[in-house]
Design a protein around this motif. Structure first.
Motif, PDB file in Angstrom:
ATOM      1  N   ALA A  38       3.399 -44.273  15.497  1.00 20.43           N
ATOM      2  CA  ALA A  38       3.041 -45.185  14.402  1.00 20.43           C
ATOM      3  C   ALA A  38       3.297 -46.623  14.839  1.00 20.43           C
ATOM      4  CB  ALA A  38       3.860 -44.869  13.158  1.00 20.43           C
ATOM      5  N   ILE A  39       2.386 -47.511  14.465  1.00 17.89           N
ATOM      6  CA  ILE A  39       2.535 -48.931  14.750  1.00 17.89           C
ATOM      7  C   ILE A  39       3.106 -49.616  13.516  1.00 17.89           C
ATOM      8  CG2 ILE A  39       1.379 -51.077  15.393  1.00 17.89           C
ATOM      9  CD1 ILE A  39      -0.872 -49.345  16.586  1.00 17.89           C
ATOM     10  N   GLU A  40       4.212 -50.308  13.727  1.00 18.66           N
ATOM     11  CA  GLU A  40       4.880 -51.008  12.633  1.00 18.66           C
ATOM     12  C   GLU A  40       4.964 -52.491  12.969  1.00 18.66           C
ATOM     13  OE1 GLU A  40       8.350 -49.261  10.409  1.00 18.66           O
ATOM     14  OE2 GLU A  40       9.435 -50.726  11.631  1.00 18.66           O
ATOM     15  N   ALA A  41       4.677 -53.348  11.987  1.00 19.36           N
ATOM     16  CA  ALA A  41       4.778 -54.796  12.163  1.00 19.36           C
ATOM     17  C   ALA A  41       5.969 -55.308  11.365  1.00 19.36           C
ATOM     18  CB  ALA A  41       3.493 -55.485  11.702  1.00 19.36           C
ATOM     19  N   ASP A  42       6.834 -56.051  12.031  1.00 18.13           N
ATOM     20  CA  ASP A  42       8.081 -56.530  11.427  1.00 18.13           C
ATOM     21  C   ASP A  42       8.225 -58.019  11.701  1.00 18.13           C
ATOM     22  OD1 ASP A  42      10.625 -56.875  10.434  1.00 18.13           O
ATOM     23  OD2 ASP A  42      11.623 -55.676  11.963  1.00 18.13           O
ATOM     24  N   GLY A  43       8.214 -58.809  10.622  1.00 19.13           N
ATOM     25  CA  GLY A  43       8.362 -60.254  10.760  1.00 19.13           C
ATOM     26  C   GLY A  43       7.080 -60.979  10.422  1.00 19.13           C
ATOM     27  N   GLY A  44       7.193 -62.018   9.595  1.00 18.37           N
ATOM     28  CA  GLY A  44       6.017 -62.784   9.203  1.00 18.37           C
ATOM     29  C   GLY A  44       5.089 -62.034   8.274  1.00 18.37           C
ATOM     30  N   ILE A  45       5.645 -61.130   7.464  1.00 16.37           N
ATOM     31  CA  ILE A  45       4.829 -60.306   6.560  1.00 16.37           C
ATOM     32  C   ILE A  45       4.538 -61.118   5.300  1.00 16.37           C
ATOM     33  CG2 ILE A  45       4.665 -58.112   5.331  1.00 16.37           C
ATOM     34  CD1 ILE A  45       4.850 -57.844   8.382  1.00 16.37           C
ATOM     35  N   ARG A  46       3.334 -61.666   5.222  1.00 13.34           N
ATOM     36  CA  ARG A  46       2.948 -62.554   4.130  1.00 13.34           C
ATOM     37  C   ARG A  46       1.566 -62.163   3.604  1.00 13.34           C
ATOM     38  NH1 ARG A  46       7.436 -63.332   5.049  1.00 13.34           N
ATOM     39  NH2 ARG A  46       8.562 -65.245   5.610  1.00 13.34           N
ATOM     40  N   ARG A  47       1.232 -62.668   2.446  1.00  9.33           N
ATOM     41  CA  ARG A  47      -0.099 -62.395   1.870  1.00  9.33           C
ATOM     42  C   ARG A  47      -1.216 -62.804   2.827  1.00  9.33           C
ATOM     43  NH1 ARG A  47      -1.538 -59.962  -3.350  1.00  9.33           N
ATOM     44  NH2 ARG A  47       0.439 -59.762  -4.470  1.00  9.33           N
ATOM     45  N   GLU A  48      -0.993 -63.890   3.573  1.00  8.01           N
ATOM     46  CA  GLU A  48      -2.057 -64.376   4.453  1.00  8.01           C
ATOM     47  C   GLU A  48      -2.078 -63.662   5.802  1.00  8.01           C
ATOM     48  OE1 GLU A  48       1.457 -67.281   4.915  1.00  8.01           O
ATOM     49  OE2 GLU A  48       0.515 -66.097   3.315  1.00  8.01           O
ATOM     50  N   THR A  49      -0.988 -62.989   6.175  1.00  3.39           N
ATOM     51  CA  THR A  49      -0.953 -62.337   7.490  1.00  3.39           C
ATOM     52  C   THR A  49      -1.228 -60.839   7.431  1.00  3.39           C
ATOM     53  OG1 THR A  49       1.455 -62.017   7.335  1.00  3.39           O
ATOM     54  CG2 THR A  49       0.678 -64.042   8.391  1.00  3.39           C
ATOM     55  N   VAL A  50      -0.851 -60.194   6.342  1.00  2.00           N
ATOM     56  CA  VAL A  50      -1.026 -58.736   6.261  1.00  2.00           C
ATOM     57  C   VAL A  50      -2.491 -58.312   6.411  1.00  2.00           C
ATOM     58  CG1 VAL A  50      -0.720 -56.699   4.798  1.00  2.00           C
ATOM     59  CG2 VAL A  50       1.115 -58.376   4.988  1.00  2.00           C
ATOM     60  N   PRO A  51      -3.466 -59.031   5.816  1.00  2.00           N
ATOM     61  CA  PRO A  51      -4.859 -58.620   6.050  1.00  2.00           C
ATOM     62  C   PRO A  51      -5.250 -58.620   7.526  1.00  2.00           C
ATOM     63  CG  PRO A  51      -4.745 -60.091   4.158  1.00  2.00           C
ATOM     64  CD  PRO A  51      -3.389 -60.108   4.803  1.00  2.00           C
ATOM     65  N   LEU A  52      -4.703 -59.548   8.307  1.00  7.75           N
ATOM     66  CA  LEU A  52      -4.986 -59.578   9.744  1.00  7.75           C
ATOM     67  C   LEU A  52      -4.389 -58.356  10.433  1.00  7.75           C
ATOM     68  CD1 LEU A  52      -4.172 -63.351  10.417  1.00  7.75           C
ATOM     69  CD2 LEU A  52      -6.403 -62.328   9.965  1.00  7.75           C
ATOM     70  N   MET A  53      -3.192 -57.978  10.007  1.00 15.70           N
ATOM     71  CA  MET A  53      -2.545 -56.793  10.573  1.00 15.70           C
ATOM     72  C   MET A  53      -3.287 -55.521  10.183  1.00 15.70           C
ATOM     73  SD  MET A  53       1.409 -57.797   9.738  1.00 15.70           S
ATOM     74  CE  MET A  53       2.120 -59.348  10.275  1.00 15.70           C
ATOM     75  N   ALA A  54      -3.734 -55.481   8.937  1.00 16.17           N
ATOM     76  CA  ALA A  54      -4.490 -54.321   8.467  1.00 16.17           C
ATOM     77  C   ALA A  54      -5.768 -54.145   9.271  1.00 16.17           C
ATOM     78  CB  ALA A  54      -4.810 -54.465   6.981  1.00 16.17           C
TER      79      ALA A  54
END
Length: 216
Positions: free
Chosen positions: A169-185
């Motif tokens: 599983a890929i997990e993103a930790d740090g900088g989790i914001r409304r503007e960044t999560v769509p990019l991660m998704a």
């Protein structure tokens, strides 16, 4: 759908039990940062505290070791109730040995990569890796902005995992914001580690928003 490994570091630390119960219905697991004051200049969460928190939730506990000697902390946190243990790749002389030690307890094992560390550093360890945690800010810093290279790193990891048929599983930790999560998704992340995004917002509304985000 993106899942949440909710960070207790951003909860009201004086009322952790109540905070956990409040967000539990909107989380898949709890992310517990452990800092020893050496690897990073913080002191966070310790085994007796995690053991006390275990009674407040049935969700899995994901312990993230930001410590100089991760091997020495495996047994104490397993005994405290950890289900997943992640450690920083550069903190261990023999990362493979640490991964195998975690898995010998029947727990899931993970590595976290700093912003400056490339995916090629994970190459020897994929077979023992349940979670790849991609850190998006300077380690041990809360509230910082996501490094611009994180989505590309997630995308590269997603491609590699899918091509090899891995279950990591890929997990993103740090900088989790409304503007960044769509990019991660869009890049293909499996889990995010929300702090203020969970505790400072309305959790059911935030999860409804999260469900609208799709991978490319």
């Amino acid at each position: 759908m993106i899942k949440c490994s909710t960070s207790l570091w951003s909860a009201d630390l004086a009322n952790l039990g109540a905070e956990m119960r409040r967000v539990e219905p909107f989380s898949e697991r709890f992310h517990i940062d452990v800092a020893d004051g050496h690897y990073v200049h913080n002191l966070l969460f310790f085994p007796d505290q995690v053991k006390a928190l275990r009674a407040h939730s049935k969700l899995p506990f994901e312990v993230h070791l930001m410590c100089t000697d991760p091997m020495s902390w495996i047994d104490p946190f397993v005994e405290a109730g950890a289900d997943i243990i992640i450690f920083c790749l550069d903190s261990a002389k023999n990362p493979g040995e640490v991964l195998r030690a975690i898995k010998s307890h029947g727990k899931q094992a993970g590595l976290s990569l700093l912003i400056t560390e490339g995916l090629e550093m994970v190459e020897p360890y994929w077979s023992d890796l349940d979670v790849l945690c991609l850190v998006g800010t300077a380690m041990g810093i809360k509230g910082a902005s996501m490094d611009a290279g994180v989505p590309g790193k997630i995308r590269a990891a997603r491609r590699l995992i899918d091509q090899r048929g891995l279950k990591t599983a890929i997990e993103a930790d740090g900088g989790i914001r409304r503007e960044t999560v769509p990019l991660m998704a869009a890049a293909g992340v499996d889990y995010i580690v929300p702090g203020s995004l969970m505790f400072k917002e309305n959790p059911p509304e935030m999860r409804k928003w999260l469900a609208t985000l799709n991978r490319d």
